[in-house]
Design a protein around this motif. Structure first.
Motif, PDB file in Angstrom:
ATOM      1  N   TYR A   1     -23.973  10.113 -14.600  1.00  0.00           N
ATOM      2  CA  TYR A   1     -23.309   9.597 -15.793  1.00  0.00           C
ATOM      3  C   TYR A   1     -21.811   9.870 -15.702  1.00  0.00           C
ATOM      4  O   TYR A   1     -21.390  10.932 -15.214  1.00  0.00           O
ATOM      5  CB  TYR A   1     -23.854  10.261 -17.059  1.00  0.00           C
ATOM      6  CG  TYR A   1     -25.296   9.951 -17.359  1.00  0.00           C
ATOM      7  CD1 TYR A   1     -25.676   8.699 -17.848  1.00  0.00           C
ATOM      8  CD2 TYR A   1     -26.288  10.906 -17.155  1.00  0.00           C
ATOM      9  CE1 TYR A   1     -27.003   8.419 -18.124  1.00  0.00           C
ATOM     10  CE2 TYR A   1     -27.617  10.636 -17.428  1.00  0.00           C
ATOM     11  CZ  TYR A   1     -27.968   9.391 -17.911  1.00  0.00           C
ATOM     12  OH  TYR A   1     -29.288   9.105 -18.172  1.00  0.00           O
ATOM     13  N   ILE A   2     -21.026   8.918 -16.179  1.00  0.00           N
ATOM     14  CA  ILE A   2     -19.568   9.070 -16.224  1.00  0.00           C
ATOM     15  C   ILE A   2     -19.091   8.581 -17.591  1.00  0.00           C
ATOM     16  O   ILE A   2     -19.494   7.505 -18.038  1.00  0.00           O
ATOM     17  CB  ILE A   2     -18.869   8.248 -15.127  1.00  0.00           C
ATOM     18  CG1 ILE A   2     -19.380   8.643 -13.737  1.00  0.00           C
ATOM     19  CG2 ILE A   2     -17.347   8.428 -15.200  1.00  0.00           C
ATOM     20  CD1 ILE A   2     -18.916   7.707 -12.627  1.00  0.00           C
ATOM     21  N   LEU A   3     -18.249   9.353 -18.246  1.00  0.00           N
ATOM     22  CA  LEU A   3     -17.626   8.933 -19.510  1.00  0.00           C
ATOM     23  C   LEU A   3     -16.281   8.300 -19.187  1.00  0.00           C
ATOM     24  O   LEU A   3     -15.432   8.939 -18.551  1.00  0.00           O
ATOM     25  CB  LEU A   3     -17.437  10.145 -20.427  1.00  0.00           C
ATOM     26  CG  LEU A   3     -16.853   9.880 -21.816  1.00  0.00           C
ATOM     27  CD1 LEU A   3     -17.817   9.065 -22.667  1.00  0.00           C
ATOM     28  CD2 LEU A   3     -16.526  11.199 -22.510  1.00  0.00           C
ATOM     29  N   ALA A   4     -16.071   7.052 -19.602  1.00  0.00           N
ATOM     30  CA  ALA A   4     -14.843   6.361 -19.189  1.00  0.00           C
ATOM     31  C   ALA A   4     -14.489   5.228 -20.133  1.00  0.00           C
ATOM     32  O   ALA A   4     -15.302   4.773 -20.935  1.00  0.00           O
ATOM     33  CB  ALA A   4     -15.005   5.812 -17.763  1.00  0.00           C
ATOM     34  N   ASN A   5     -13.245   4.783 -20.013  1.00  0.00           N
ATOM     35  CA  ASN A   5     -12.764   3.558 -20.669  1.00  0.00           C
ATOM     36  C   ASN A   5     -11.600   3.031 -19.852  1.00  0.00           C
ATOM     37  O   ASN A   5     -11.308   3.528 -18.758  1.00  0.00           O
ATOM     38  CB  ASN A   5     -12.390   3.818 -22.131  1.00  0.00           C
ATOM     39  CG  ASN A   5     -11.180   4.723 -22.288  1.00  0.00           C
ATOM     40  OD1 ASN A   5     -10.621   5.231 -21.299  1.00  0.00           O
ATOM     41  ND2 ASN A   5     -10.758   4.949 -23.511  1.00  0.00           N
TER      42      ASN A   5
END
Length: 340
Positions: free
Chosen positions: A6-10
């Motif tokens: 999982y990666i948290l990104a924008n």
């Protein structure tokens, strides 16, 4: 059993994300599926990038996002010190609420998973992490335990030793930017039970220095799930992972005294610096050539030639910094005046 990442990104950390995804493909995680958790709605560039990578998907469970943001909001609104400090600074009721979306990995599709903050590069195989999850519910590999414990918990709280085993805290703390766990270990049901404890007064033991990190450490410690940190239990055998350390670079891979790193974390360096770097500005960033290598791995012809910013840009930044400092000084003086 499905192993995943999982990666948290924008879009704000788009350059980070591309570099990380490329490093995953060439440094040992090519066949591991990746799920991107949206930090917020700024996702246009990320969605275009995901469309080019068949093994990468977007987390689209909006009910999960709503649940965990509401969960974090309820927790921090009962933290009297947090509300007083954040209100005085003119901040929102929950500082960095979006960072708490990493809790959505509890609801994701993977049986075993590793969470990465976007400002990370993979350097080596993850096999040993997934294998360790056969024996433990939560696995870390960082040296957070060597830092001041006040970054995780509020040591001034008299409730702290009543709630958690104080003798175990140092060995059980971890950085929330990189960790591994399994499906169902923490979930909406058992965390709702912990929410009752938090909102009944236990929230005060959490530190304000990293809201999501403090909350995540609380959930792991309070639930008493089995925990293993390679850096704590095998300090002589593992490598560092923070950009401030001195590593050797061989073929764009980092080594610590001859041992290959698992990952490099650029935490605390602003995403704006990397955006300026990728726009062609000569910005000093540790292991800059390594980052640029992975960022433009699939399109080296698009890597910009670096040049220092022109005079007007430098002047504008200096004026902005001066203005912020002046505003902060005025606010400090006003608070002192009204507190007298």
């Amino acid at each position: 059993m499905t192993d995943g990442i999982y990666i948290l990104a924008n879009d704000v950390v788009f350059d980070h994300l591309v570099a990380l995804l490329n490093s995953l493909e060439v440094n040992g995680a090519k066949n591991i599926p990746v799920c991107i958790i949206p930090y917020d709605n700024r996702m246009k560039k990320v969605q275009v990038e995901i469309a080019t990578r068949p093994h990468v998907t977007l987390f689209e469970n909006t009910d999960s996002i709503i649940f965990w943001e509401d969960f974090a909001t309820q927790v921090w609104k009962t933290h009297a010190k947090a509300q007083k400090v954040w209100q005085a600074k003119g901040w929102k009721p929950v500082q960095c609420l979006e960072m708490h979306r990493k809790l959505c990995c509890f609801d994701g599709p993977f049986d075993k998973y590793i969470y990465f903050d976007a400002d990370t590069l993979l350097m080596g195989s993850l096999d040993y992490i997934y294998q360790k999850l056969d024996d433990f519910d939560w696995v870390a590999n960082d040296f957070q335990y060597k830092s001041d414990l006040n970054y995780i918990f509020d040591l001034s709280s008299p409730k702290l030793p009543q709630i958690l085993n104080f003798d175990e805290l140092q060995s059980h703390t971890f950085c929330a930017g990189w960790f591994a766990s399994k499906a169902g270990v923490l979930n909406q049901n058992n965390c709702s039970q912990l929410l009752e404890k938090l909102t009944s007064g236990e929230a005060e033991i959490m530190s304000l220095r990293g809201a999501d990190q403090s909350l995540l450490n609380y959930l792991v410690a309070r639930s008493k799930i089995s925990f293993y940190n390679f850096a704590y239990h095998q300090p002589a055998l593992v490598t560092g992972n923070h950009w401030s350390s001195q590593f050797d670079v061989i073929d764009y891979v980092l080594y610590d005294k001859g041992r290959r790193l698992t990952y490099l974390h650029y935490m605390s360096i602003s995403a704006a610096k990397f955006s300026r770097l990728c726009a062609g500005e000569d910005v000093e960033i540790p292991y800059r050539d390594v980052f640029l290598h992975y960022r433009y791995l699939n399109s080296p012809e698009t890597q910009p030639k670096l040049a220092p910013p022109n005079l007007l840009v430098r002047l504008g930044r200096n004026l902005k910094t001066w203005g912020i400092q002046k505003i902060n000084n005025v606010q400090f003086k006003l608070r002192n005046f009204w507190d007298k």
